[in-house]
Scaffold this active site. Structure first.
Site, mmCIF file in Angstrom:
data_model
loop_
_atom_site.group_PDB
_atom_site.id
_atom_site.type_symbol
_atom_site.label_atom_id
_atom_site.label_comp_id
_atom_site.label_asym_id
_atom_site.label_seq_id
_atom_site.Cartn_x
_atom_site.Cartn_y
_atom_site.Cartn_z
ATOM 1 N N ASP A 1 8.809 -7.715 -5.152
ATOM 2 C CA ASP A 1 8.402 -8.627 -4.552
ATOM 3 C C ASP A 1 8.794 -10.012 -5.588
ATOM 4 O OD1 ASP A 1 5.952 -8.170 -5.374
ATOM 5 O OD2 ASP A 1 4.614 -8.095 -3.304
ATOM 6 N N SER A 2 8.727 -9.312 -7.593
ATOM 7 C CA SER A 2 8.866 -10.123 -8.290
ATOM 8 C C SER A 2 9.574 -10.866 -8.228
ATOM 9 C CB SER A 2 8.870 -9.490 -9.485
ATOM 10 O OG SER A 2 9.200 -8.437 -9.741
ATOM 11 N N ASP B 1 9.963 -2.967 -2.211
ATOM 12 C CA ASP B 1 8.585 -3.309 -2.192
ATOM 13 C C ASP B 1 8.132 -4.072 -0.853
ATOM 14 O OD1 ASP B 1 6.755 -3.541 -3.683
ATOM 15 O OD2 ASP B 1 6.826 -4.724 -4.972
ATOM 16 N N LYS C 1 7.313 0.398 -2.132
ATOM 17 C CA LYS C 1 5.696 0.911 -2.674
ATOM 18 C C LYS C 1 4.968 -0.266 -2.233
ATOM 19 C CE LYS C 1 6.120 -1.510 -6.579
ATOM 20 N NZ LYS C 1 4.853 -2.884 -6.383
ATOM 21 N N GLU D 1 0.598 -2.202 -2.494
ATOM 22 C CA GLU D 1 -0.256 -2.378 -3.646
ATOM 23 C C GLU D 1 -1.418 -1.882 -2.710
ATOM 24 O OE1 GLU D 1 -0.329 -5.950 -4.546
ATOM 25 O OE2 GLU D 1 2.580 -6.524 -5.267
ATOM 26 N N GLU E 1 -0.742 -1.063 -13.328
ATOM 27 C CA GLU E 1 -0.342 -2.252 -13.567
ATOM 28 C C GLU E 1 -1.492 -2.667 -14.774
ATOM 29 O OE1 GLU E 1 1.779 -5.246 -11.147
ATOM 30 O OE2 GLU E 1 1.852 -6.472 -12.720
#
Ligand code: KIV
Length: 277
Positions: free
Chosen positions: A45-46, A84, A114, A116, A183
């Protein structure tokens, strides 16, 4: 060669073989990353920051992610493609999370997703895994909740938060994730988490002891100029090269140097002679 599977990623940890992961957001880049032999491609999602120009990853939607994930899937033949999950696509309840995770697999052709979060996402990870969808966890600096963490900062800097990170890693692994992104934490903490879970850890700013590494491709290529975190190594510095190419294009079009004979199709002058325009 067949596509890499989640069990093969896990086996790499057992065999002491380092795992590679890079982000991609489009077909061409995915194809080049795939051809270079990278194990996993993350449609991160960057995307929001490096491609769509948002200030953070928070505004990114499911539709935007799926659009780009489809393009990446078309370019990647061997790498395992991970979609993501964007902010609020999995936090509301596990049912929504399973549905949205399923869209990455069914509609976008990804092989895994993925998300978070640590302990607080364990139940959701379990539900997605139970639905047959491989999950990659993500702990430490979690950009979707960076504001709550006090900004884009090094995490696990004191004993209490280091212990919490260890607990988060274990919870994600026990919930059934097959890999874990860590991270922006000190190297020693990256090492401790890697030693305490049976699944591979994929570090980004988490030191050399993780089982694998991931970088944002635009950072690695020197194509994102807004900021460069300390953990980014620019394996190329493409921004000046690209800008120089654009400037030369502008100059050559203006001066008439481009297109020249080599880049034109000769003839045609006589074809319209009898046509009275
Ligand atoms: O969105 C992303 O690119 C990521 C990586 C930084 C791991 O989550």
């Amino acid at each position: 060669m067949a596509r890499i599977t989640p069990p093969e990623i896990v086996a790499k940890k057992q065999n002491g073989e380092k795992i590679t992961m890079l982000t991609a957001y489009d077909y061409s880049m995915a194809a080049m990353i795939d051809q270079a032999g990278v194990d996993m491609i993350l449609v991160g999602d960057s995307l929001g920051m490096v491609v769509l120009g948002y200030e953070s990853t928070v505004p990114v939607t499911m539709e935007e992610m799926l659009h780009h994930a489809k393009a990446v899937s078309r370019g990647a033949r061997q790498a395992l493609v991970v979609g993501d999950m964007p902010f609020m696509s999995y936090q509301v309840n596990p049912e929504d999370a399973v549905k949205n995770a399923g869209r990455f697999i069914k509609e976008a052709g990804c092989q895994a997703i993925k998300l978070e979060g640590g302990i607080e996402q364990a139940q959701t990870i379990e539900a997605i895994v139970k639905a047959g969808i491989p999950v990659v966890g993500h702990i430490g600096l979690t950009p979707q909740t960076a504001t709550a963490l006090g900004g884009y900062k090094l995490q696990a800097k004191d004993a209490e938060s280091a212990r919490k990170l260890l607990d988060d890693g274990r919870a994600v692994a026990e919930a059934g994730a097959f890999a874990l992104v860590i991270e922006c934490v000190p190297s020693g903490i990256g090492k401790a988490v890697s030693e305490s879970v049976h699944i591979p850890t994929i570090g980004i700013g988490a030191g050399p002891h993780c089982d694998g590494q991931v970088l944002v491709t635009n950072d690695l290529l020197g194509m994102f100029e807004k900021f460069t975190p300390k953990f980014v190594k620019k394996f190329a510095d493409l921004s000046p090269i690209i800008k120089d190419a654009f400037s030369r294009y502008v100059d050559e079009v203006k001066s008439g140097e481009f297109p020249d004979e080599e880049h034109s199709f000769p003839g045609g002058d006589s074809l319209l002679q009898s046509y009275d325009a």
